[in-house]
Write a protein that holds these residues in place. Sequence first.
Motif, PDB file in Angstrom:
ATOM      1  N   SER A 112       0.890  -1.201  -0.180  1.00 38.29           N
ATOM      2  CA  SER A 112      -0.153   0.106  -0.007  1.00 38.29           C
ATOM      3  C   SER A 112       0.878   1.245   0.029  1.00 38.29           C
ATOM      4  CB  SER A 112      -1.143  -0.024   1.284  1.00 38.29           C
ATOM      5  OG  SER A 112      -0.121  -0.086   2.471  1.00 38.29           O
ATOM      6  N   PHE A 113       1.869   1.346  -0.939  1.00 37.67           N
ATOM      7  CA  PHE A 113       2.522   2.435  -0.954  1.00 37.67           C
ATOM      8  C   PHE A 113       1.824   3.548  -1.444  1.00 37.67           C
ATOM      9  CE2 PHE A 113       6.173  -0.069  -0.242  1.00 37.67           C
ATOM     10  CZ  PHE A 113       6.358  -1.148  -0.824  1.00 37.67           C
ATOM     11  N   ASP A 114       2.314   4.850  -1.087  1.00 42.32           N
ATOM     12  CA  ASP A 114       1.467   6.152  -1.648  1.00 42.32           C
ATOM     13  C   ASP A 114       1.726   6.285  -3.027  1.00 42.32           C
ATOM     14  OD1 ASP A 114       1.939   7.945   1.482  1.00 42.32           O
ATOM     15  OD2 ASP A 114       0.220   6.343   1.093  1.00 42.32           O
ATOM     16  N   ASP A 115       2.957   6.033  -3.495  1.00 43.13           N
ATOM     17  CA  ASP A 115       3.014   6.210  -4.879  1.00 43.13           C
ATOM     18  C   ASP A 115       4.270   5.164  -4.960  1.00 43.13           C
ATOM     19  OD1 ASP A 115       3.831   9.169  -6.841  1.00 43.13           O
ATOM     20  OD2 ASP A 115       3.335   7.252  -7.453  1.00 43.13           O
ATOM     21  N   TYR A 116       4.436   4.722  -6.238  1.00 41.20           N
ATOM     22  CA  TYR A 116       5.580   3.908  -6.861  1.00 41.20           C
ATOM     23  C   TYR A 116       5.452   3.843  -8.188  1.00 41.20           C
ATOM     24  CZ  TYR A 116       1.183   1.025  -7.326  1.00 41.20           C
ATOM     25  OH  TYR A 116       0.059   0.525  -7.849  1.00 41.20           O
ATOM     26  N   THR A 117       6.582   3.236  -8.702  1.00 40.84           N
ATOM     27  CA  THR A 117       6.900   3.230 -10.317  1.00 40.84           C
ATOM     28  C   THR A 117       7.152   1.596 -10.402  1.00 40.84           C
ATOM     29  OG1 THR A 117       8.197   5.264 -10.080  1.00 40.84           O
ATOM     30  CG2 THR A 117       8.627   3.834 -11.945  1.00 40.84           C
ATOM     31  N   ILE A 118       6.420   1.230 -11.706  1.00 43.09           N
ATOM     32  CA  ILE A 118       6.567   0.139 -12.004  1.00 43.09           C
ATOM     33  C   ILE A 118       7.363   0.165 -13.086  1.00 43.09           C
ATOM     34  CG2 ILE A 118       5.701  -2.082 -12.879  1.00 43.09           C
ATOM     35  CD1 ILE A 118       3.644  -2.069 -10.696  1.00 43.09           C
ATOM     36  N   ALA A 119       8.443  -0.938 -13.559  1.00 43.13           N
ATOM     37  CA  ALA A 119       9.089  -1.067 -14.933  1.00 43.13           C
ATOM     38  C   ALA A 119       9.259  -2.272 -15.561  1.00 43.13           C
ATOM     39  CB  ALA A 119      10.547  -0.268 -14.534  1.00 43.13           C
ATOM     40  N   TRP A 120       9.233  -2.408 -16.700  1.00 43.20           N
ATOM     41  CA  TRP A 120       9.620  -3.442 -17.525  1.00 43.20           C
ATOM     42  C   TRP A 120      10.984  -3.466 -17.918  1.00 43.20           C
ATOM     43  CZ3 TRP A 120       6.222  -7.115 -18.001  1.00 43.20           C
ATOM     44  CH2 TRP A 120       4.926  -6.984 -17.586  1.00 43.20           C
ATOM     45  N   PHE A 121      11.595  -4.510 -17.528  1.00 44.84           N
ATOM     46  CA  PHE A 121      13.109  -5.053 -17.859  1.00 44.84           C
ATOM     47  C   PHE A 121      13.060  -6.221 -18.740  1.00 44.84           C
ATOM     48  CE2 PHE A 121      15.645  -2.137 -15.250  1.00 44.84           C
ATOM     49  CZ  PHE A 121      14.664  -1.789 -14.350  1.00 44.84           C
ATOM     50  N   ARG A 122      13.825  -6.283 -19.578  1.00 46.15           N
ATOM     51  CA  ARG A 122      14.095  -7.692 -20.424  1.00 46.15           C
ATOM     52  C   ARG A 122      15.598  -8.175 -20.514  1.00 46.15           C
ATOM     53  NH1 ARG A 122      12.819  -5.210 -26.371  1.00 46.15           N
ATOM     54  NH2 ARG A 122      14.783  -4.090 -27.032  1.00 46.15           N
ATOM     55  N   GLN A 123      15.601  -9.468 -20.589  1.00 43.43           N
ATOM     56  CA  GLN A 123      17.082  -9.793 -20.584  1.00 43.43           C
ATOM     57  C   GLN A 123      16.879 -11.182 -21.761  1.00 43.43           C
ATOM     58  OE1 GLN A 123      18.767 -11.057 -17.055  1.00 43.43           O
ATOM     59  NE2 GLN A 123      20.821 -10.957 -17.619  1.00 43.43           N
ATOM     60  N   ALA A 124      17.840 -10.752 -22.598  1.00 41.63           N
ATOM     61  CA  ALA A 124      18.060 -12.001 -23.682  1.00 41.63           C
ATOM     62  C   ALA A 124      19.196 -12.915 -23.234  1.00 41.63           C
ATOM     63  CB  ALA A 124      18.233 -11.251 -24.931  1.00 41.63           C
ATOM     64  N   PRO A 125      19.258 -14.096 -23.718  1.00 41.47           N
ATOM     65  CA  PRO A 125      20.361 -14.980 -23.506  1.00 41.47           C
ATOM     66  C   PRO A 125      21.607 -14.352 -23.679  1.00 41.47           C
ATOM     67  CG  PRO A 125      18.694 -16.038 -24.529  1.00 41.47           C
ATOM     68  CD  PRO A 125      18.409 -14.612 -24.527  1.00 41.47           C
ATOM     69  N   GLY A 126      22.447 -14.227 -22.797  1.00 40.59           N
ATOM     70  CA  GLY A 126      24.006 -13.637 -23.121  1.00 40.59           C
ATOM     71  C   GLY A 126      23.886 -12.516 -22.953  1.00 40.59           C
ATOM     72  N   LYS A 127      22.964 -11.568 -22.777  1.00 43.71           N
ATOM     73  CA  LYS A 127      22.741 -10.394 -22.660  1.00 43.71           C
ATOM     74  C   LYS A 127      22.617  -9.529 -21.255  1.00 43.71           C
ATOM     75  CE  LYS A 127      21.863  -9.173 -27.764  1.00 43.71           C
ATOM     76  NZ  LYS A 127      21.108  -8.740 -28.602  1.00 43.71           N
ATOM     77  N   GLU A 128      22.899  -8.326 -21.034  1.00 43.16           N
ATOM     78  CA  GLU A 128      22.565  -7.642 -19.747  1.00 43.16           C
ATOM     79  C   GLU A 128      21.151  -7.418 -19.747  1.00 43.16           C
ATOM     80  OE1 GLU A 128      27.104  -5.535 -18.987  1.00 43.16           O
ATOM     81  OE2 GLU A 128      25.166  -4.439 -18.858  1.00 43.16           O
ATOM     82  N   ARG A 129      20.674  -7.205 -18.678  1.00 45.58           N
ATOM     83  CA  ARG A 129      19.395  -7.026 -18.452  1.00 45.58           C
ATOM     84  C   ARG A 129      19.247  -5.410 -18.666  1.00 45.58           C
ATOM     85  NH1 ARG A 129      16.050  -8.978 -13.095  1.00 45.58           N
ATOM     86  NH2 ARG A 129      16.795 -10.739 -14.196  1.00 45.58           N
ATOM     87  N   GLU A 130      18.080  -5.196 -19.745  1.00 38.84           N
ATOM     88  CA  GLU A 130      17.903  -3.732 -20.034  1.00 38.84           C
ATOM     89  C   GLU A 130      16.443  -3.194 -19.636  1.00 38.84           C
ATOM     90  OE1 GLU A 130      16.828  -4.266 -24.450  1.00 38.84           O
ATOM     91  OE2 GLU A 130      16.960  -2.048 -24.649  1.00 38.84           O
ATOM     92  N   GLY A 131      16.621  -2.012 -19.103  1.00 45.24           N
ATOM     93  CA  GLY A 131      15.228  -1.316 -18.875  1.00 45.24           C
ATOM     94  C   GLY A 131      14.905  -1.145 -20.105  1.00 45.24           C
ATOM     95  N   VAL A 132      13.265  -1.211 -20.282  1.00 43.48           N
ATOM     96  CA  VAL A 132      12.449  -1.021 -21.346  1.00 43.48           C
ATOM     97  C   VAL A 132      11.433   0.215 -21.168  1.00 43.48           C
ATOM     98  CG1 VAL A 132      10.802  -1.999 -22.975  1.00 43.48           C
ATOM     99  CG2 VAL A 132      12.680  -3.353 -22.041  1.00 43.48           C
ATOM    100  N   SER A 133      10.748   0.438 -19.842  1.00 40.76           N
ATOM    101  CA  SER A 133       9.838   1.316 -19.917  1.00 40.76           C
ATOM    102  C   SER A 133       9.286   1.240 -18.507  1.00 40.76           C
ATOM    103  CB  SER A 133       8.533   1.055 -20.558  1.00 40.76           C
ATOM    104  OG  SER A 133       7.507   2.004 -20.697  1.00 40.76           O
ATOM    105  N   SER A 134       8.872   2.500 -18.087  1.00 41.52           N
ATOM    106  CA  SER A 134       8.230   2.547 -16.787  1.00 41.52           C
ATOM    107  C   SER A 134       7.175   3.554 -16.568  1.00 41.52           C
ATOM    108  CB  SER A 134       9.418   2.881 -15.850  1.00 41.52           C
ATOM    109  OG  SER A 134       9.764   4.374 -15.989  1.00 41.52           O
TER     110      SER A 134
END
Length: 126
Positions: free
Chosen positions: A28-50
């Motif tokens: 029950s946070f007053d405010d928060y941010t949700i983000a989508w990350f993605r990770q392909a095999p052999g690659k670093e995790r990448e931020g996509v959208s928030s």
Amino acid sequence: EVQLVESGGGLVKTGGSLRLSCAASGFSFDDYTIAWFRQAPGKEREGVSSITISDSTTYYSDSVKGRFTISSDNAKKMVYLQMNNLRREDTAAYYCALSPVAYRGALFYSYLAAYWGQGTQVTVSS
């Protein structure tokens, strides 16, 4: 207990669309941010959208801008990622992550996420 559950992944052809969902619960946070990350095999995790829930300000990485749209249903604590014109390079496991901070149009670093979902696989074939 905070839980994030992703759904909506699958196999789609190049140029196709998918909508990912992230169901959040247990907080029950007053405010928060949700983000989508993605990770392909052999690659670093990448931020996509928030999205920051209080004012729906959004962020998109250059790689998805104009093709992906993030949205939320605050009453249901749901966040969606509409992915259009998918490319083979979009193939990855997609994760939603929550930070109890209002980033308002910015993306938080993955190590700043307080909670993660288990991920959903998106595979784009030619």
